[in-house]
Design an enzyme around this catalytic site. Sequence first.
Site, PDB file in Angstrom:
ATOM      1  N   GLU A   1       0.780  -1.251   0.063  1.00 48.89           N
ATOM      2  CA  GLU A   1      -0.090   0.002  -0.011  1.00 48.89           C
ATOM      3  C   GLU A   1       0.796   1.426  -0.178  1.00 48.89           C
ATOM      4  O   GLU A   1       0.308   2.364   0.411  1.00 48.89           O
ATOM      5  CB  GLU A   1      -1.004   0.037   1.198  1.00 48.89           C
ATOM      6  CG  GLU A   1      -1.971  -1.068   1.076  1.00 48.89           C
ATOM      7  CD  GLU A   1      -2.979  -0.830   2.214  1.00 48.89           C
ATOM      8  OE1 GLU A   1      -4.185  -0.917   2.118  1.00 48.89           O
ATOM      9  OE2 GLU A   1      -2.751  -1.038   3.518  1.00 48.89           O
TER      10      GLU A   1
ATOM     11  N   HIS B   1      -0.501   5.112   8.006  1.00 51.36           N
ATOM     12  CA  HIS B   1      -1.706   4.216   7.548  1.00 51.36           C
ATOM     13  C   HIS B   1      -1.838   2.947   8.575  1.00 51.36           C
ATOM     14  O   HIS B   1      -1.010   2.218   8.870  1.00 51.36           O
ATOM     15  CB  HIS B   1      -1.652   3.751   5.995  1.00 51.36           C
ATOM     16  CG  HIS B   1      -3.008   2.623   5.851  1.00 51.36           C
ATOM     17  ND1 HIS B   1      -4.189   2.980   6.162  1.00 51.36           N
ATOM     18  CD2 HIS B   1      -2.791   1.458   5.376  1.00 51.36           C
ATOM     19  CE1 HIS B   1      -4.752   1.930   5.755  1.00 51.36           C
ATOM     20  NE2 HIS B   1      -4.273   1.026   5.269  1.00 51.36           N
TER      21      HIS B   1
ATOM     22  N   HIS C   1      -4.730   0.242  10.960  1.00 48.55           N
ATOM     23  CA  HIS C   1      -6.303  -0.424  11.191  1.00 48.55           C
ATOM     24  C   HIS C   1      -6.367  -0.643  12.629  1.00 48.55           C
ATOM     25  O   HIS C   1      -6.684  -1.759  13.038  1.00 48.55           O
ATOM     26  CB  HIS C   1      -6.185  -1.782  10.656  1.00 48.55           C
ATOM     27  CG  HIS C   1      -5.459  -1.844   9.044  1.00 48.55           C
ATOM     28  ND1 HIS C   1      -4.021  -2.478   8.911  1.00 48.55           N
ATOM     29  CD2 HIS C   1      -5.893  -1.227   7.749  1.00 48.55           C
ATOM     30  CE1 HIS C   1      -3.702  -2.357   7.826  1.00 48.55           C
ATOM     31  NE2 HIS C   1      -4.731  -1.540   7.013  1.00 48.55           N
TER      32      HIS C   1
ATOM     33  N   HIS D   1     -12.067  -0.513   6.490  1.00 49.11           N
ATOM     34  CA  HIS D   1     -10.630  -0.721   6.160  1.00 49.11           C
ATOM     35  C   HIS D   1      -9.663  -0.307   7.256  1.00 49.11           C
ATOM     36  O   HIS D   1      -9.172  -0.779   7.979  1.00 49.11           O
ATOM     37  CB  HIS D   1     -10.115  -0.263   4.750  1.00 49.11           C
ATOM     38  CG  HIS D   1      -8.615  -0.274   4.389  1.00 49.11           C
ATOM     39  ND1 HIS D   1      -8.075  -0.224   3.141  1.00 49.11           N
ATOM     40  CD2 HIS D   1      -7.507  -0.793   5.077  1.00 49.11           C
ATOM     41  CE1 HIS D   1      -6.872  -0.618   3.181  1.00 49.11           C
ATOM     42  NE2 HIS D   1      -6.351  -0.876   4.335  1.00 49.11           N
TER      43      HIS D   1
HETATM   44 MN    MN Z   1      -4.497  -1.182   4.975  1.00 49.72          MN
END
Ligand code: MN
Length: 236
Positions: free
Chosen positions: A74, A93, A95, A163
């Site tokens: 990503e 980024h 989660h 996500h």
């Molecule tokens: Mn991700």
Amino acid sequence: MTDPRHLVATANRLLNNEGVLDAFGHVSLRHPDRPDRYFLAVAKAPPLVGPQDVIEHDLDSEPVEPAPGRLCSERVLHGAIYRSRPDVMAVCHHHAPAIMPFCISDIPLEPVNQLGGTFGAAVAVWDSHDAFGDTNLLVTRQDEADSVAASLGAGWTVLMKRHGALVAGRSLKELVFRAVHGCDNARALATARAMGGHVSPLTEGERALTAELREAPVARCWDYWIDRLDRAGRVP
Ligand code: MN
């Protein structure tokens, strides 16, 4: 500690130690001398990242040196944000379990305390399905990453439906501050919601007044989290 590879490895471990990153998620730092480059680790669990795993990428998110492993799938997210936001020096980024309830429901992630105000006035929400239909939810294409960057706009946090989240900062310390306290705010809000009472988020005026980060508390928190990492024996 100013070597960017060492800083990125440290941020990976710190954010894992504070519950933001787990086996997944990633954090990057713009090159201090070359704004068209950034540092990001190869695909590896954040608590295991060392300086040798961090490699330099261009803003197309292509590596500019040999990589000691598989590239982060990503990584386009990072290049897209650095290209669209010259003021951003660091990107994460994640989660984190704290924010996931807000990624899978219509309950808005609002600032409910002073540190939550660092989200910015509003948290943007991006849904990959709106423009790209059914996907495996990973953001691996440049047009998907550009869409996330457009959603972030001039803000600091964007929730990615089903996500996770993307967080930006004008420095690595500011990014870490916003990511950790953002999760704390989400946890407090989710707990209050679960308790069933009325929740009063910050007023518009309070959001405006708390959005601006000051250097002293940002540095203080960084030192605090580094000390916790050190006590855990995890400083790279
Ligand atoms: Mn991700």
